[in-house]
Design a protein around this motif. Structure first.
Motif, PDB file in Angstrom:
ATOM      1  N   ASP A 111       0.397  -1.249  -0.538  1.00  0.00           N
ATOM      2  CA  ASP A 111       0.133   0.042  -0.300  1.00  0.00           C
ATOM      3  C   ASP A 111       0.757   1.246  -0.119  1.00  0.00           C
ATOM      4  O   ASP A 111       0.420   2.755   0.052  1.00  0.00           O
ATOM      5  N   MET A 112       2.146   1.126  -0.302  1.00  0.00           N
ATOM      6  CA  MET A 112       3.412   2.452   0.110  1.00  0.00           C
ATOM      7  C   MET A 112       4.151   2.161  -0.762  1.00  0.00           C
ATOM      8  O   MET A 112       4.343   1.137  -1.451  1.00  0.00           O
ATOM      9  N   ARG A 113       4.327   3.397  -1.533  1.00  0.00           N
ATOM     10  CA  ARG A 113       5.701   3.991  -2.623  1.00  0.00           C
ATOM     11  C   ARG A 113       6.872   4.196  -1.409  1.00  0.00           C
ATOM     12  O   ARG A 113       6.288   5.646  -1.091  1.00  0.00           O
ATOM     13  N   MET A 114       7.792   4.046  -1.951  1.00  0.00           N
ATOM     14  CA  MET A 114       9.253   3.881  -1.200  1.00  0.00           C
ATOM     15  C   MET A 114       9.739   4.425  -1.834  1.00  0.00           C
ATOM     16  O   MET A 114      10.364   3.880  -2.659  1.00  0.00           O
ATOM     17  N   ARG A 115      10.487   5.988  -2.048  1.00  0.00           N
ATOM     18  CA  ARG A 115      11.745   5.957  -2.902  1.00  0.00           C
ATOM     19  C   ARG A 115      12.595   5.922  -2.046  1.00  0.00           C
ATOM     20  O   ARG A 115      12.775   7.157  -1.415  1.00  0.00           O
ATOM     21  N   LEU A 116      14.148   5.504  -2.568  1.00  0.00           N
ATOM     22  CA  LEU A 116      15.328   4.674  -2.515  1.00  0.00           C
ATOM     23  C   LEU A 116      15.965   5.751  -3.058  1.00  0.00           C
ATOM     24  O   LEU A 116      16.027   6.597  -4.414  1.00  0.00           O
ATOM     25  N   ASP A 117      17.171   5.960  -3.263  1.00  0.00           N
ATOM     26  CA  ASP A 117      18.262   6.806  -4.207  1.00  0.00           C
ATOM     27  C   ASP A 117      18.732   6.114  -4.853  1.00  0.00           C
ATOM     28  O   ASP A 117      18.569   6.266  -6.034  1.00  0.00           O
ATOM     29  N   ALA A 118      18.269   4.279  -4.982  1.00  0.00           N
ATOM     30  CA  ALA A 118      18.331   3.383  -6.326  1.00  0.00           C
ATOM     31  C   ALA A 118      16.825   4.098  -7.175  1.00  0.00           C
ATOM     32  O   ALA A 118      17.479   3.025  -7.923  1.00  0.00           O
ATOM     33  N   GLY A 119      16.214   3.941  -6.694  1.00  0.00           N
ATOM     34  CA  GLY A 119      15.350   4.173  -7.583  1.00  0.00           C
ATOM     35  C   GLY A 119      14.225   3.987  -6.199  1.00  0.00           C
ATOM     36  O   GLY A 119      13.684   3.748  -5.009  1.00  0.00           O
ATOM     37  N   LEU A 120      12.801   3.911  -6.566  1.00  0.00           N
ATOM     38  CA  LEU A 120      11.306   2.792  -6.205  1.00  0.00           C
ATOM     39  C   LEU A 120      11.351   1.563  -5.618  1.00  0.00           C
ATOM     40  O   LEU A 120      11.969   0.863  -6.693  1.00  0.00           O
ATOM     41  N   ALA A 121      11.143   1.194  -4.233  1.00  0.00           N
ATOM     42  CA  ALA A 121      10.934   0.049  -4.008  1.00  0.00           C
ATOM     43  C   ALA A 121       9.789  -0.222  -5.165  1.00  0.00           C
ATOM     44  O   ALA A 121       8.693   0.072  -5.221  1.00  0.00           O
ATOM     45  N   PRO A 122      10.068  -1.793  -5.033  1.00  0.00           N
ATOM     46  CA  PRO A 122       8.738  -2.562  -5.780  1.00  0.00           C
ATOM     47  C   PRO A 122       7.243  -2.917  -5.335  1.00  0.00           C
ATOM     48  O   PRO A 122       7.738  -2.302  -3.942  1.00  0.00           O
ATOM     49  N   VAL A 123       6.415  -2.979  -5.680  1.00  0.00           N
ATOM     50  CA  VAL A 123       5.054  -3.181  -5.226  1.00  0.00           C
ATOM     51  C   VAL A 123       4.746  -5.136  -5.014  1.00  0.00           C
ATOM     52  O   VAL A 123       5.294  -5.076  -5.904  1.00  0.00           O
ATOM     53  N   THR A 124       4.712  -5.460  -3.466  1.00  0.00           N
ATOM     54  CA  THR A 124       4.793  -6.775  -3.044  1.00  0.00           C
ATOM     55  C   THR A 124       3.421  -6.785  -1.986  1.00  0.00           C
ATOM     56  O   THR A 124       3.921  -6.114  -1.182  1.00  0.00           O
ATOM     57  N   GLN A 125       3.939  -7.973  -1.616  1.00  0.00           N
ATOM     58  CA  GLN A 125       3.106  -8.674  -0.899  1.00  0.00           C
ATOM     59  C   GLN A 125       3.510 -10.018  -0.090  1.00  0.00           C
ATOM     60  O   GLN A 125       4.466 -10.679  -0.634  1.00  0.00           O
ATOM     61  N   PRO A 126       3.096 -10.658   1.404  1.00  0.00           N
ATOM     62  CA  PRO A 126       3.067  -9.646   2.684  1.00  0.00           C
ATOM     63  C   PRO A 126       4.224  -8.379   2.583  1.00  0.00           C
ATOM     64  O   PRO A 126       5.161  -9.084   3.635  1.00  0.00           O
ATOM     65  N   GLY A 127       3.693  -7.830   3.255  1.00  0.00           N
ATOM     66  CA  GLY A 127       4.636  -6.820   3.506  1.00  0.00           C
ATOM     67  C   GLY A 127       4.366  -6.344   5.817  1.00  0.00           C
ATOM     68  O   GLY A 127       3.283  -6.849   5.806  1.00  0.00           O
ATOM     69  N   PRO A 128       5.092  -5.680   6.318  1.00  0.00           N
ATOM     70  CA  PRO A 128       4.679  -5.166   7.656  1.00  0.00           C
ATOM     71  C   PRO A 128       2.974  -4.690   7.762  1.00  0.00           C
ATOM     72  O   PRO A 128       3.064  -3.812   7.391  1.00  0.00           O
ATOM     73  N   LEU A 129       2.607  -5.213   8.560  1.00  0.00           N
ATOM     74  CA  LEU A 129       0.842  -4.517   8.668  1.00  0.00           C
ATOM     75  C   LEU A 129       1.092  -3.102   9.299  1.00  0.00           C
ATOM     76  O   LEU A 129       1.745  -3.211  10.394  1.00  0.00           O
ATOM     77  N   PHE A 130       1.029  -1.674   9.859  1.00  0.00           N
ATOM     78  CA  PHE A 130       0.950  -0.712  10.480  1.00  0.00           C
ATOM     79  C   PHE A 130       0.241   0.110  10.023  1.00  0.00           C
ATOM     80  O   PHE A 130      -1.195   0.316   9.404  1.00  0.00           O
ATOM     81  N   GLN A 131      -0.496   1.311  11.267  1.00  0.00           N
ATOM     82  CA  GLN A 131      -1.392   1.803  10.830  1.00  0.00           C
ATOM     83  C   GLN A 131      -1.620   3.360  11.223  1.00  0.00           C
ATOM     84  O   GLN A 131      -1.088   3.782  12.938  1.00  0.00           O
ATOM     85  N   PRO A 132      -1.054   4.462  10.571  1.00  0.00           N
ATOM     86  CA  PRO A 132      -1.127   5.086  10.548  1.00  0.00           C
ATOM     87  C   PRO A 132      -2.383   5.734  11.452  1.00  0.00           C
ATOM     88  O   PRO A 132      -3.722   6.434  11.162  1.00  0.00           O
ATOM     89  N   SER A 133      -2.154   7.128  12.312  1.00  0.00           N
ATOM     90  CA  SER A 133      -3.285   7.937  12.136  1.00  0.00           C
ATOM     91  C   SER A 133      -2.674   9.715  13.230  1.00  0.00           C
ATOM     92  O   SER A 133      -1.441   9.554  12.816  1.00  0.00           O
ATOM     93  N   SER A 134      -3.812  10.297  13.591  1.00  0.00           N
ATOM     94  CA  SER A 134      -2.403  11.318  14.241  1.00  0.00           C
ATOM     95  C   SER A 134      -2.532  10.845  15.374  1.00  0.00           C
ATOM     96  O   SER A 134      -3.064   9.714  16.193  1.00  0.00           O
ATOM     97  N   ARG A 135      -1.436  11.814  16.119  1.00  0.00           N
ATOM     98  CA  ARG A 135      -0.931  10.999  17.484  1.00  0.00           C
ATOM     99  C   ARG A 135      -2.028  11.252  18.477  1.00  0.00           C
ATOM    100  O   ARG A 135      -2.245  10.611  19.148  1.00  0.00           O
ATOM    101  N   PRO A 136      -3.377  12.650  18.471  1.00  0.00           N
ATOM    102  CA  PRO A 136      -4.114  12.394  19.247  1.00  0.00           C
ATOM    103  C   PRO A 136      -4.756  11.440  19.262  1.00  0.00           C
ATOM    104  O   PRO A 136      -5.126  11.489  20.413  1.00  0.00           O
ATOM    105  N   LEU A 137      -5.169  10.928  18.515  1.00  0.00           N
ATOM    106  CA  LEU A 137      -6.307  10.055  18.156  1.00  0.00           C
ATOM    107  C   LEU A 137      -5.430   9.153  18.837  1.00  0.00           C
ATOM    108  O   LEU A 137      -6.072   8.155  20.036  1.00  0.00           O
ATOM    109  N   LEU A 138      -4.043   8.395  18.478  1.00  0.00           N
ATOM    110  CA  LEU A 138      -3.940   7.119  19.058  1.00  0.00           C
ATOM    111  C   LEU A 138      -3.402   7.343  21.028  1.00  0.00           C
ATOM    112  O   LEU A 138      -3.689   6.324  21.690  1.00  0.00           O
TER     113      LEU A 138
END
Length: 447
Positions: A94-121
């Motif tokens: 679900d994320m795209r990552m740009r490193l110096d050598a280029g874009l990381a590939p889209v693949t799965q499964p990867g680590p699951l994480f949960q973005p939110s605002s800090r106050p909600l957390l």
């Protein structure tokens, strides 16, 4: 607390109602008759930023390991976050990552994480922890010092700004980077505890946006810094209420503007940044946060340690928030506390806690400081000679690993697991990983 039994009663006092303090209180409520959390701020009932958590206006994400540990300590936590609108994302899908050598590939499964605002957390966690009848939060009140039993070797409570005193069988300092514990211990006769600080002069500048409610094809974006020619990186993360947080982090001397020039810098990082930002409507002005130094206070090496006192979270170790490790390390230290309390406790278990908690910090400290040290070495040529060979080899190894990521879904997944602290340092020595990383990285088309 010379011989705490497995069924301890009594009172525990926690200084600070942030993430570390709340997690400590969650663990303590199963062992103490009463747990009192003392918080300097007046706590809002709604999830809005508060003065004592200035990073609350910056990007926050509950990384995979932190998410798993908090759920272990507080079952139902991730469900409540989801119900409040915080989506669970797969880092490699679900994320795209740009490193110096280029874009990381889209693949799965990867680590699951949960973005939110800090106050909600924080608000979500506080509601869970304080559901227990034996947990009380006293807000708008500050702790001004420790009470001892007449000798410096045993803490028996705290002094309050109001002039009152609160006795306790255990005092937990979770008051964050503004902790006064070193001063209080010095006042009690302890030689001043040593501190290590490693700062690359990083700042974070963040702006919140409103996204259209129609589904989008993207979920988030990370642009990594690279020494020396990419001094600005970015996190773009979807959070609750169809909002998007855009956080630009920068090396010393490259701070993004806090006016409308902010969006120009963000768009210039990559064409995907520009595409993501196009339909978004600004909700706030850009806000800069400069407390990004890595700092470790070596309580584990103190010449002696009082019974009845422990410290954890940012009161012991603050990590550059760019690497999103602070919540995870706080959760890991709370788990150490739970495991110790589950056994039979001798009179010096609090010193043992500080040593075991320090072990939990070793790996995230290395990850954070290794990257920041690259910027320090660039600004001060020759400074790397003062670092040991193992540290320099680790930097080289991780840099080589990053160079392989754009062309290897396997190495990207392993890289993401390391970022999310699901794997420790022993994983770096796996033969299959080492063989791939030591090969010459293939040439890629720069994005």
């Amino acid at each position: 607390m010379d011989a705490m039994s497995h069924h301890t009663t009594g009172q525990a006092v926690v200084i600070g109602a942030g993430i570390a303090g709340l997690l400590a209180a969650r663990v303590l409520r199963d062992r103490f008759e009463q747990v009192t959390i003392i918080e300097r701020d007046t706590l809002p009932s709604a999830p809005i930023p508060r003065p004592g958590v200035p990073q609350g206006r910056q990007a926050n994400a509950l990384m995979a390991q932190g998410r798993a540990v908090i759920e272990e300590l507080c079952p139902g936590f991730t469900t409540r976050l989801t119900d409040a609108g915080a989506r669970t994302l797969d880092m490699c899908r679900d994320m795209r990552m740009r490193l110096d050598a280029g874009l990381a590939p889209v693949t799965q499964p990867g680590p699951l994480f949960q973005p939110s605002s800090r106050p909600l957390l924080e608000t979500t966690l506080r509601s869970l922890v304080t559901e227990a009848a034996n947990v009380e939060v006293v807000d708008g009140q500050a702790v001004t010092g420790l009470i001892t039993d007449g000798t410096p070797s045993r803490v028996t409570g705290v002094r309050l700004r109001s002039g009152g005193r609160l006795t306790a069988d255990l005092v937990v300092d979770a008051s964050g980077r503004t902790s006064h514990l070193r001063d209080w211990l010095t006042e009690r006769g302890m030689p001043r505890v040593r501190e290590t600080t490693i700062s690359a002069g990083t700042t974070c500048t963040t702006r919140f946006y409103q996204a259209p409610e129609t589904p989008t094809t993207w979920m988030g974006f990370v642009a990594a810094q690279h020494v020396p020619h990419r001094p600005v990186g970015a996190y773009i993360l979807p959070i609750e209420h169809h909002q998007v947080v855009v956080s630009l982090y920068s090396a010393k001397g490259h701070d993004p503007p806090t006016d409308n020039g902010f969006v120009q810098v963000a768009r210039g990082l990559h064409e995907l940044c520009a595409d993501i930002l196009e339909p978004l409507r600004p909700l706030t002005r850009p806000v800069r946060y400069g407390h990004c130094a890595n700092r470790m206070i070596h309580y584990d090496r103190a010449p002696w340690w009082p019974d009845g006192l422990i410290a954890l979270g940012d009161a012991v170790c603050t990590l550059n928030p760019v690497y999103a490790q602070g919540i995870t390390t706080a959760a890991s230290q709370a788990r150490v506390l739970r495991n110790i309390l589950a056994g039979d406790l001798d009179g010096h278990w609090t010193r043992r806690f500080q040593r075991l908690a320090r072990r939990e910090l070793a790996w995230p400290w290395l990850l954070a400081t290794a990257v920041d040290q690259e910027w320090i070495d660039h600004a001060h040529p020759g400074s790397n000679r003062r670092r040991g060979l193992p540290n320099r080899l680790a930097n080289w190894y991780i840099a080589r690993w990053r160079d392989h990521v754009p062309t290897s879904p396997y190495l990207y997944r392993e890289f993401a697991r390391t970022m999310h602290m699901l794997d420790g340092p022993a994983s770096l020595a796996r033969p299959a990983l080492v063989i791939r990383i030591l090969r010459r990285p293939p040439r890629v088309v720069m994005d």
